[in-house]
Enzyme design. Structure first.
Site, PDB file in Angstrom:
ATOM      1  N   THR A   1       0.873  -1.177   0.000  1.00 30.52           N
ATOM      2  CA  THR A   1       0.000   0.000   0.000  1.00 30.52           C
ATOM      3  C   THR A   1       0.909   1.226   0.000  1.00 30.52           C
ATOM      4  OG1 THR A   1      -1.715  -1.193   1.214  1.00 30.52           O
ATOM      5  CG2 THR A   1      -1.863   1.205   1.189  1.00 30.52           C
TER       6      THR A   1
ATOM      7  N   LEU B   1      -8.451   2.800  -5.376  1.00 26.28           N
ATOM      8  CA  LEU B   1      -9.517   1.968  -4.807  1.00 26.28           C
ATOM      9  C   LEU B   1      -9.106   1.423  -3.452  1.00 26.28           C
ATOM     10  CD1 LEU B   1     -12.206   0.470  -4.897  1.00 26.28           C
ATOM     11  CD2 LEU B   1     -11.122  -1.264  -6.362  1.00 26.28           C
ATOM     12  N   LYS B   2      -7.858   0.994  -3.318  1.00 19.39           N
ATOM     13  CA  LYS B   2      -7.382   0.455  -2.034  1.00 19.39           C
ATOM     14  C   LYS B   2      -7.474   1.507  -0.927  1.00 19.39           C
ATOM     15  CE  LYS B   2      -5.453  -2.130   1.082  1.00 19.39           C
ATOM     16  NZ  LYS B   2      -4.027  -2.485   1.113  1.00 19.39           N
ATOM     17  N   LEU B   3      -7.156   2.750  -1.236  1.00 16.15           N
ATOM     18  CA  LEU B   3      -7.236   3.799  -0.220  1.00 16.15           C
ATOM     19  C   LEU B   3      -8.676   4.027   0.230  1.00 16.15           C
ATOM     20  CD1 LEU B   3      -4.663   6.361  -1.681  1.00 16.15           C
ATOM     21  CD2 LEU B   3      -4.346   4.859   0.297  1.00 16.15           C
TER      22      LEU B   3
END
Length: 297
Positions: free
Chosen positions: A99, A176-178
């Site tokens: 990340t 999207l991960k955030l």
């Protein structure tokens, strides 16, 4: 155009809470796996699963079809790949699962372009147990031409792969991960605060669980995290210090987009207070301890 064949070998750079489980599942799937970790002793148990543990990142990536980075943050991922640069071949697929955040992804993209690597922006959603069970959700953005190469890798570490873009440069998977992490961290804080308030008011937590049972406010994740606090089990599936890093990346991403994230900013403060109280290496639900100025009940 030459057909891209599925990978048979993979280098895993970073074998912490997440990376170790990923490396094991890759080896169990039949891939040739080499692994490197900054602290070699943390990687050595992987040898029992058929993983070749190396002394340097360059040794790990030499001849690998896919390089998978699962490190603390984007800066560390880039530094590690620079250490491996002498052994990287043009065309090697780099699955960047750390990340990293938006700002750190930019120099990663530039390095991949310089070394002619096929970069896939591929952060994963999940914690220790899903990593160990090969049940992570892989979020991926990268060229369609190399997807067959990386398919065996993503299939081994995850239950699903969601392709959200055809170029890592779009940062679609990281963005999207955030957003997903912002939700996970806020639910964690909400759970920790509710348990703390129940303790402070002398409310039996079972009464809370009975109150939400079966309704739209019920939440399996909340139940699991609150149970951890109540039984004093803070074995990290996702460490507080790592959650604090992700909270910072979320707030920074919001600032870049002109979005004010008050909850994320307050949550970051909670993580830092928990870290100051000595809970940085414990599970992120240690946010609970940030609710008390003195000793927590």
């Amino acid at each position: 155009m030459t057909e891209q064949l599925p990978a048979t070998s993979v280098a895993v750079l970073g074998t912490g809470i997440m990376g170790s489980g990923m490396a094991r599942n890759l080896a169990r799937s039949g891939l040739e796996v080499r692994a490197w970790n900054r602290t070699r002793s943390k990687a050595e148990p992987l040898a029992a699963d058929g993983v070749r543990v190396t002394d340097t990142p360059a040794e790990a990536v030499d001849g690998a079809d896919v390089v998978l980075t699962m490190l603390y943050d984007g800066a560390v991922a880039l530094e590690t790949m620079r250490r491996a640069a002498s052994a990287l071949r043009p065309g090697t697929v780099w699955a960047q699962a750390t990340t990293a955040g938006l700002e750190a992804l930019e120099p990663i993209v530039a390095f991949a372009r310089e070394k002619e690597l096929a970069l896939i922006d591929s952060p994963v959603l999940g914690t220790k147990q899903p990593a160990e069970n090969g049940q992570l959700l892989v979020l991926a953005a990268g060229p369609a031409s190399v997807r067959p190469v990386v398919w065996p890798v993503f299939d081994a570490i995850g239950s699903r792969t969601v392709w959200v873009g055809d170029s890592a440069e779009s940062a679609a998977a990281t963005r999207l991960k955030l957003v997903l992490n912002s939700w996970v961290l806020n639910v964690t804080h909400a759970t920790a605060e509710a348990v703390a308030l129940a303790k402070g008011l002398g409310v039996d937590w079972q009464g809370f669980l009975d109150g939400v049972a079966g309704g739209p406010l019920d939440n399996g994740y909340m139940r699991a995290k609150s149970a951890q606090v109540l039984r004093g089990d803070l074995e990290p599936s996702f460490a507080t210090k790592t959650a604090a890093k992700d909270a910072r990346l979320i707030v920074e991403a919001g600032e870049r987009a002109g979005v004010r994230l008050d909850l994320a900013a307050a949550g970051s403060e909670r993580f830092h207070r928990a870290m100051a109280a000595g809970h940085g290496d414990e599970d992120m639900v240690a946010s609970y301890f940030a609710s008390f100025d003195g000793e927590a009940p």
